[in-house]
Design a protein around this motif. Sequence first.
Motif, PDB file in Angstrom:
ATOM      1  N   UNK A  15      42.737  37.853  50.012  1.00  0.00           N
ATOM      2  CA  UNK A  15      43.758  37.434  50.598  1.00  0.00           C
ATOM      3  C   UNK A  15      43.902  36.002  49.877  1.00  0.00           C
ATOM      4  N   UNK A  16      43.004  35.270  49.910  1.00  0.00           N
ATOM      5  CA  UNK A  16      43.288  33.690  49.088  1.00  0.00           C
ATOM      6  C   UNK A  16      43.345  33.925  47.676  1.00  0.00           C
ATOM      7  N   UNK A  17      42.571  35.047  47.223  1.00  0.00           N
ATOM      8  CA  UNK A  17      42.463  35.078  45.504  1.00  0.00           C
ATOM      9  C   UNK A  17      44.040  35.557  45.268  1.00  0.00           C
ATOM     10  N   UNK A  18      44.811  36.245  46.172  1.00  0.00           N
ATOM     11  CA  UNK A  18      46.148  36.619  45.750  1.00  0.00           C
ATOM     12  C   UNK A  18      46.974  35.373  45.946  1.00  0.00           C
ATOM     13  N   UNK A  19      46.802  34.811  46.895  1.00  0.00           N
ATOM     14  CA  UNK A  19      47.373  33.368  47.294  1.00  0.00           C
ATOM     15  C   UNK A  19      47.121  32.399  45.996  1.00  0.00           C
ATOM     16  N   UNK A  20      46.099  32.418  45.390  1.00  0.00           N
ATOM     17  CA  UNK A  20      45.536  31.497  44.240  1.00  0.00           C
ATOM     18  C   UNK A  20      46.370  32.036  42.965  1.00  0.00           C
ATOM     19  N   UNK A  21      46.489  33.326  42.708  1.00  0.00           N
ATOM     20  CA  UNK A  21      47.035  33.842  41.754  1.00  0.00           C
ATOM     21  C   UNK A  21      48.260  33.543  41.288  1.00  0.00           C
ATOM     22  N   UNK A  22      48.999  33.335  42.229  1.00  0.00           N
ATOM     23  CA  UNK A  22      50.712  33.145  42.147  1.00  0.00           C
ATOM     24  C   UNK A  22      50.592  31.356  41.606  1.00  0.00           C
ATOM     25  N   UNK A  23      49.730  30.835  42.332  1.00  0.00           N
ATOM     26  CA  UNK A  23      49.665  29.258  41.634  1.00  0.00           C
ATOM     27  C   UNK A  23      49.289  29.231  40.244  1.00  0.00           C
ATOM     28  N   UNK A  30      36.044  36.387  41.970  1.00  0.00           N
ATOM     29  CA  UNK A  30      35.826  37.633  41.595  1.00  0.00           C
ATOM     30  C   UNK A  30      34.478  37.816  41.311  1.00  0.00           C
ATOM     31  N   UNK A  31      33.507  37.120  40.930  1.00  0.00           N
ATOM     32  CA  UNK A  31      32.160  37.450  40.539  1.00  0.00           C
ATOM     33  C   UNK A  31      31.211  37.146  41.677  1.00  0.00           C
ATOM     34  N   UNK A  32      31.479  36.178  42.443  1.00  0.00           N
ATOM     35  CA  UNK A  32      30.487  35.682  43.151  1.00  0.00           C
ATOM     36  C   UNK A  32      30.769  35.632  44.759  1.00  0.00           C
ATOM     37  N   UNK A  33      31.700  35.588  45.222  1.00  0.00           N
ATOM     38  CA  UNK A  33      32.344  35.777  46.639  1.00  0.00           C
ATOM     39  C   UNK A  33      32.240  37.000  47.220  1.00  0.00           C
ATOM     40  N   UNK A  34      31.602  37.325  48.348  1.00  0.00           N
ATOM     41  CA  UNK A  34      31.624  38.521  48.910  1.00  0.00           C
ATOM     42  C   UNK A  34      32.550  38.684  50.137  1.00  0.00           C
ATOM     43  N   UNK A  68      41.933  25.037  35.824  1.00  0.00           N
ATOM     44  CA  UNK A  68      40.882  24.988  37.087  1.00  0.00           C
ATOM     45  C   UNK A  68      41.315  26.388  37.948  1.00  0.00           C
ATOM     46  N   UNK A  69      42.455  26.893  38.197  1.00  0.00           N
ATOM     47  CA  UNK A  69      42.739  27.859  38.973  1.00  0.00           C
ATOM     48  C   UNK A  69      42.088  29.211  38.542  1.00  0.00           C
ATOM     49  N   UNK A  70      41.963  29.233  37.114  1.00  0.00           N
ATOM     50  CA  UNK A  70      41.509  30.650  36.290  1.00  0.00           C
ATOM     51  C   UNK A  70      39.957  30.501  36.717  1.00  0.00           C
ATOM     52  N   UNK A  71      39.354  29.112  36.545  1.00  0.00           N
ATOM     53  CA  UNK A  71      37.763  29.561  36.703  1.00  0.00           C
ATOM     54  C   UNK A  71      37.591  29.689  38.370  1.00  0.00           C
ATOM     55  N   UNK A  72      38.359  29.253  39.313  1.00  0.00           N
ATOM     56  CA  UNK A  72      38.290  29.336  40.529  1.00  0.00           C
ATOM     57  C   UNK A  72      38.292  30.839  40.823  1.00  0.00           C
ATOM     58  N   UNK A  73      39.244  31.673  40.127  1.00  0.00           N
ATOM     59  CA  UNK A  73      39.656  32.842  40.316  1.00  0.00           C
ATOM     60  C   UNK A  73      38.509  33.846  39.690  1.00  0.00           C
ATOM     61  N   UNK A  74      38.018  33.261  38.882  1.00  0.00           N
ATOM     62  CA  UNK A  74      36.732  34.204  38.191  1.00  0.00           C
ATOM     63  C   UNK A  74      35.550  33.824  39.025  1.00  0.00           C
ATOM     64  N   UNK A 125      42.492  46.488  33.077  1.00  0.00           N
ATOM     65  CA  UNK A 125      43.695  46.515  33.511  1.00  0.00           C
ATOM     66  C   UNK A 125      43.436  46.863  35.100  1.00  0.00           C
ATOM     67  N   UNK A 126      42.381  47.254  35.746  1.00  0.00           N
ATOM     68  CA  UNK A 126      42.417  47.472  37.021  1.00  0.00           C
ATOM     69  C   UNK A 126      42.279  46.122  37.765  1.00  0.00           C
ATOM     70  N   UNK A 127      41.564  44.869  36.905  1.00  0.00           N
ATOM     71  CA  UNK A 127      41.495  43.716  37.405  1.00  0.00           C
ATOM     72  C   UNK A 127      42.817  42.799  37.402  1.00  0.00           C
ATOM     73  N   UNK A 128      43.569  43.164  36.374  1.00  0.00           N
ATOM     74  CA  UNK A 128      44.890  42.408  36.274  1.00  0.00           C
ATOM     75  C   UNK A 128      46.109  43.093  36.963  1.00  0.00           C
ATOM     76  N   UNK A 129      46.109  44.491  37.199  1.00  0.00           N
ATOM     77  CA  UNK A 129      46.936  45.186  38.096  1.00  0.00           C
ATOM     78  C   UNK A 129      46.745  45.394  39.558  1.00  0.00           C
TER      79      UNK A 129
END
Length: 121
Positions: A33-41, A22-26, A13-19, A89-93
């Motif tokens: 910020x919120x994306x970095x918050x979610x990535x640790x979850x 990344x793809x649609x939210x401007x 669920x979190x992976x789909x949210x992150x995708x 790698x730019x996306x991951x790191x």
Amino acid sequence: MKFNFRYFLLFLLLFITELYIALYVKNEFIRFVFGDYLVVLLMYCFIKSLFSIKPIYAAIITLVTAFTIEFFQLIDILSILNIQKNTFTKLVFGTTFKIGDLIAYTLGVATILVIEKNITK
């Protein structure tokens, strides 16, 4: 190693949210910020889906991993490894070190620990 389906579902669920972000939210706050918050979850749920370890240990592993990746950005590890042109790698790191990212990671892990503490009550 014991697979935990609930944590894996949360990870998906979190992976789909992150995708989606990344793809649609401007909006920069949501993306950066919120994306970095979610990535640790997301990372935490992935670890807990594979390993039956105490929440504090999974949280520490998650935070150390996130901080390590962020500090790799500070030394421009992608250029050092000559993989700076690789989109994956730019996306991951990531490419830019920011103190705000460290704060987002810390708040994400703190949220995890609060949730886990309340669940176990």
